[in-house]
Design a protein around this motif. Structure first.
Motif, PDB file in Angstrom:
ATOM      1  N   GLU A  18       0.847  -1.196   0.000  1.00 35.47           N
ATOM      2  CA  GLU A  18       0.000   0.000   0.000  1.00 35.47           C
ATOM      3  C   GLU A  18       0.884   1.247   0.000  1.00 35.47           C
ATOM      4  OE1 GLU A  18      -2.158   0.517   3.603  1.00 35.47           O
ATOM      5  OE2 GLU A  18      -3.291   2.253   2.869  1.00 35.47           O
ATOM      6  N   VAL A  19       0.558   2.164  -0.892  1.00 40.32           N
ATOM      7  CA  VAL A  19       1.297   3.424  -0.957  1.00 40.32           C
ATOM      8  C   VAL A  19       0.971   4.268   0.272  1.00 40.32           C
ATOM      9  CG1 VAL A  19       1.568   5.590  -2.211  1.00 40.32           C
ATOM     10  CG2 VAL A  19       1.367   3.417  -3.464  1.00 40.32           C
ATOM     11  N   GLN A  20       2.002   4.762   0.934  1.00 43.42           N
ATOM     12  CA  GLN A  20       1.803   5.665   2.075  1.00 43.42           C
ATOM     13  C   GLN A  20       2.740   6.850   1.932  1.00 43.42           C
ATOM     14  OE1 GLN A  20       1.980   3.656   5.878  1.00 43.42           O
ATOM     15  NE2 GLN A  20      -0.050   2.789   5.590  1.00 43.42           N
ATOM     16  N   LEU A  21       2.201   8.026   2.241  1.00 42.95           N
ATOM     17  CA  LEU A  21       2.966   9.265   2.199  1.00 42.95           C
ATOM     18  C   LEU A  21       2.699  10.004   3.501  1.00 42.95           C
ATOM     19  CD1 LEU A  21       1.978  10.209  -1.444  1.00 42.95           C
ATOM     20  CD2 LEU A  21       4.228   9.397  -0.713  1.00 42.95           C
ATOM     21  N   LEU A  22       3.757  10.370   4.221  1.00 44.57           N
ATOM     22  CA  LEU A  22       3.599  11.013   5.516  1.00 44.57           C
ATOM     23  C   LEU A  22       4.421  12.293   5.545  1.00 44.57           C
ATOM     24  CD1 LEU A  22       2.341  10.878   8.297  1.00 44.57           C
ATOM     25  CD2 LEU A  22       4.381   9.630   9.079  1.00 44.57           C
ATOM     26  N   GLU A  23       3.707  13.423   5.552  1.00 46.80           N
ATOM     27  CA  GLU A  23       4.370  14.722   5.582  1.00 46.80           C
ATOM     28  C   GLU A  23       4.710  15.123   7.018  1.00 46.80           C
ATOM     29  OE1 GLU A  23       1.041  15.004   2.386  1.00 46.80           O
ATOM     30  OE2 GLU A  23       1.316  14.192   4.397  1.00 46.80           O
ATOM     31  N   SER A  24       5.741  15.922   7.149  1.00 47.03           N
ATOM     32  CA  SER A  24       6.130  16.474   8.450  1.00 47.03           C
ATOM     33  C   SER A  24       6.845  17.796   8.229  1.00 47.03           C
ATOM     34  CB  SER A  24       7.030  15.500   9.205  1.00 47.03           C
ATOM     35  OG  SER A  24       8.217  15.261   8.470  1.00 47.03           O
ATOM     36  N   GLY A  25       7.040  18.535   9.323  1.00 53.48           N
ATOM     37  CA  GLY A  25       7.821  19.762   9.249  1.00 53.48           C
ATOM     38  C   GLY A  25       7.009  21.047   9.262  1.00 53.48           C
ATOM     39  N   GLY A  26       5.691  20.933   9.217  1.00 52.54           N
ATOM     40  CA  GLY A  26       4.879  22.145   9.248  1.00 52.54           C
ATOM     41  C   GLY A  26       4.929  22.827  10.599  1.00 52.54           C
ATOM     42  N   GLY A  27       4.413  24.040  10.648  1.00 51.53           N
ATOM     43  CA  GLY A  27       4.376  24.776  11.909  1.00 51.53           C
ATOM     44  C   GLY A  27       4.140  26.242  11.688  1.00 51.53           C
ATOM     45  N   LEU A  28       4.343  27.005  12.751  1.00 54.70           N
ATOM     46  CA  LEU A  28       4.169  28.451  12.723  1.00 54.70           C
ATOM     47  C   LEU A  28       5.523  29.115  12.463  1.00 54.70           C
ATOM     48  CD1 LEU A  28       2.486  31.045  13.263  1.00 54.70           C
ATOM     49  CD2 LEU A  28       3.038  30.734  15.698  1.00 54.70           C
ATOM     50  N   VAL A  29       5.567  30.021  11.505  1.00 55.29           N
ATOM     51  CA  VAL A  29       6.812  30.716  11.171  1.00 55.29           C
ATOM     52  C   VAL A  29       6.483  32.176  10.888  1.00 55.29           C
ATOM     53  CG1 VAL A  29       6.632  30.071   8.734  1.00 55.29           C
ATOM     54  CG2 VAL A  29       8.868  30.657   9.694  1.00 55.29           C
ATOM     55  N   GLN A  30       7.408  33.050  11.213  1.00 49.02           N
ATOM     56  CA  GLN A  30       7.205  34.482  10.963  1.00 49.02           C
ATOM     57  C   GLN A  30       7.416  34.816   9.489  1.00 49.02           C
ATOM     58  OE1 GLN A  30       9.758  36.679  13.644  1.00 49.02           O
ATOM     59  NE2 GLN A  30       8.257  36.524  15.304  1.00 49.02           N
ATOM     60  N   PRO A  31       6.758  35.866   9.018  1.00 46.54           N
ATOM     61  CA  PRO A  31       7.013  36.306   7.642  1.00 46.54           C
ATOM     62  C   PRO A  31       8.508  36.535   7.414  1.00 46.54           C
ATOM     63  CG  PRO A  31       5.136  37.456   8.555  1.00 46.54           C
ATOM     64  CD  PRO A  31       5.739  36.672   9.689  1.00 46.54           C
ATOM     65  N   GLY A  32       8.992  36.075   6.254  1.00 50.65           N
ATOM     66  CA  GLY A  32      10.411  36.162   5.927  1.00 50.65           C
ATOM     67  C   GLY A  32      11.212  34.964   6.383  1.00 50.65           C
ATOM     68  N   GLY A  33      10.592  34.098   7.181  1.00 52.67           N
ATOM     69  CA  GLY A  33      11.289  32.936   7.704  1.00 52.67           C
ATOM     70  C   GLY A  33      11.339  31.770   6.734  1.00 52.67           C
ATOM     71  N   SER A  34      11.899  30.680   7.226  1.00 50.55           N
ATOM     72  CA  SER A  34      12.075  29.478   6.409  1.00 50.55           C
ATOM     73  C   SER A  34      11.511  28.262   7.124  1.00 50.55           C
ATOM     74  CB  SER A  34      13.567  29.239   6.118  1.00 50.55           C
ATOM     75  OG  SER A  34      14.132  30.300   5.379  1.00 50.55           O
ATOM     76  N   LEU A  35      11.189  27.272   6.331  1.00 49.64           N
ATOM     77  CA  LEU A  35      10.677  26.012   6.867  1.00 49.64           C
ATOM     78  C   LEU A  35      11.014  24.924   5.852  1.00 49.64           C
ATOM     79  CD1 LEU A  35       9.110  25.662   9.532  1.00 49.64           C
ATOM     80  CD2 LEU A  35       6.988  25.690   8.199  1.00 49.64           C
ATOM     81  N   ARG A  36      11.304  23.731   6.350  1.00 50.47           N
ATOM     82  CA  ARG A  36      11.587  22.597   5.455  1.00 50.47           C
ATOM     83  C   ARG A  36      10.576  21.497   5.722  1.00 50.47           C
ATOM     84  NH1 ARG A  36      16.348  18.098   5.375  1.00 50.47           N
ATOM     85  NH2 ARG A  36      16.711  17.993   3.113  1.00 50.47           N
ATOM     86  N   LEU A  37       9.796  21.174   4.714  1.00 48.53           N
ATOM     87  CA  LEU A  37       8.845  20.088   4.815  1.00 48.53           C
ATOM     88  C   LEU A  37       9.479  18.805   4.300  1.00 48.53           C
ATOM     89  CD1 LEU A  37       5.590  21.800   3.468  1.00 48.53           C
ATOM     90  CD2 LEU A  37       6.583  21.858   5.771  1.00 48.53           C
ATOM     91  N   SER A  38       9.063  17.700   4.884  1.00 48.45           N
ATOM     92  CA  SER A  38       9.518  16.386   4.427  1.00 48.45           C
ATOM     93  C   SER A  38       8.317  15.494   4.165  1.00 48.45           C
ATOM     94  CB  SER A  38      10.433  15.731   5.461  1.00 48.45           C
ATOM     95  OG  SER A  38      11.596  16.494   5.654  1.00 48.45           O
ATOM     96  N   CYS A  39       8.531  14.505   3.331  1.00 47.15           N
ATOM     97  CA  CYS A  39       7.486  13.532   3.013  1.00 47.15           C
ATOM     98  C   CYS A  39       8.143  12.161   2.927  1.00 47.15           C
ATOM     99  CB  CYS A  39       6.809  13.893   1.699  1.00 47.15           C
ATOM    100  SG  CYS A  39       5.642  12.665   1.083  1.00 47.15           S
TER     101      CYS A  39
END
Lengths: 116, 107
Positions: free
Chosen positions: A1-22
């Motif tokens: 079975e195909v499974q995809l699990l995202e992570s890395g979201g959250g609250l960030v200030q304008p101009g900031g950075s974030l890295r999502l993973s799957c």
């Protein structure tokens, strides 16, 4: 079975950075194009980025071009979305998906909120 | 960019009704179109690929048709679990583009 699990979201200030993973499982990850799609609160779906299989090309929506990069680690069956210079309008649920004749199987999404 | 115009944006229907949703592409996309169902708080789920192919596990009351610039999703007999929002997506040309969505509500 195909499974995809995202992570890395959250609250960030304008101009900031974030890295999502799957994290992907249940299929031969390296051979498939992978996709990121987002959905702002109460809005429709917006395609964000694709990365082709086997080290192929990358593609971006104009709204994120130059700010977001996409990468994949085929040894770990993992997809990444690096988001820089974030804006309030980037606030959304971000879904990763496997592409086969278009967007096929979707993950459950991770929420990104850009706010001060 | 290819624009996908989806109509109607919402509709009210009763259980058992036949429902039709249309997507028009601003230029030809062959049959490179999929249809997706999204329920509140859930990820989208593909129903139809390559315009008319039924995704595995999807009930046969769902069908798709069309090629080129005009496409249709039909639900032959609406069931309670079909009340949701539906989207089309063209994958012929980057950037990929979605239709604006059709919310199917209970009459």
């Amino acid at each position: 079975e195909v499974q995809l699990l995202e992570s890395g979201g959250g609250l960030v200030q304008p101009g900031g950075s974030l890295r999502l993973s799957c994290a992907a499982s249940g299929f031969t990850f390296s051979t498939y194009t992978m996709t990121w799609v987002r959905q702002a609160p109460g809005r429709g779906l917006e395609w964000v980025s694709d990365i082709s299989g086997r080290g192929g090309g990358t593609y971006f929506a104009d709204s994120v071009k130059g700010r977001f990069t996409v990468s994949r680690d085929d040894s770990k069956n993992t997809l990444h979305l690096q988001m820089n210079s974030l804006r309030a309008e980037d606030t959304a649920i971000y879904y990763c998906a496997k592409a086969a004749y278009g967007v096929d199987v979707w993950g459950q999404g991770t929420t990104v909120t850009v706010s001060s | 960019d290819i624009q996908m115009t989806q109509s109607p944006s919402s509709l009210s229907a009763s259980v058992g009704d036949r429902v039709t949703i249309t997507c028009r592409a601003s230029q030809g996309i062959n049959n490179d179109l999929g249809w997706y169902q999204q329920k509140p708080g859930k990820a989208p789920k593909r129903l139809i690929y390559t315009a008319s192919s039924l995704q595995s596990g999807v009930p046969s009351r769902f069908s798709g048709s069309g090629s080129g610039t005009e496409f249709t999703l039909t639900i032959s007999s609406l069931q309670p679990e079909d009340f949701a929002t539906y989207y089309c997506l063209q994958h012929n040309t980057y950037p990929l583009t979605f239709g604006g969505g059709t919310k199917v509500e209970i009459k």
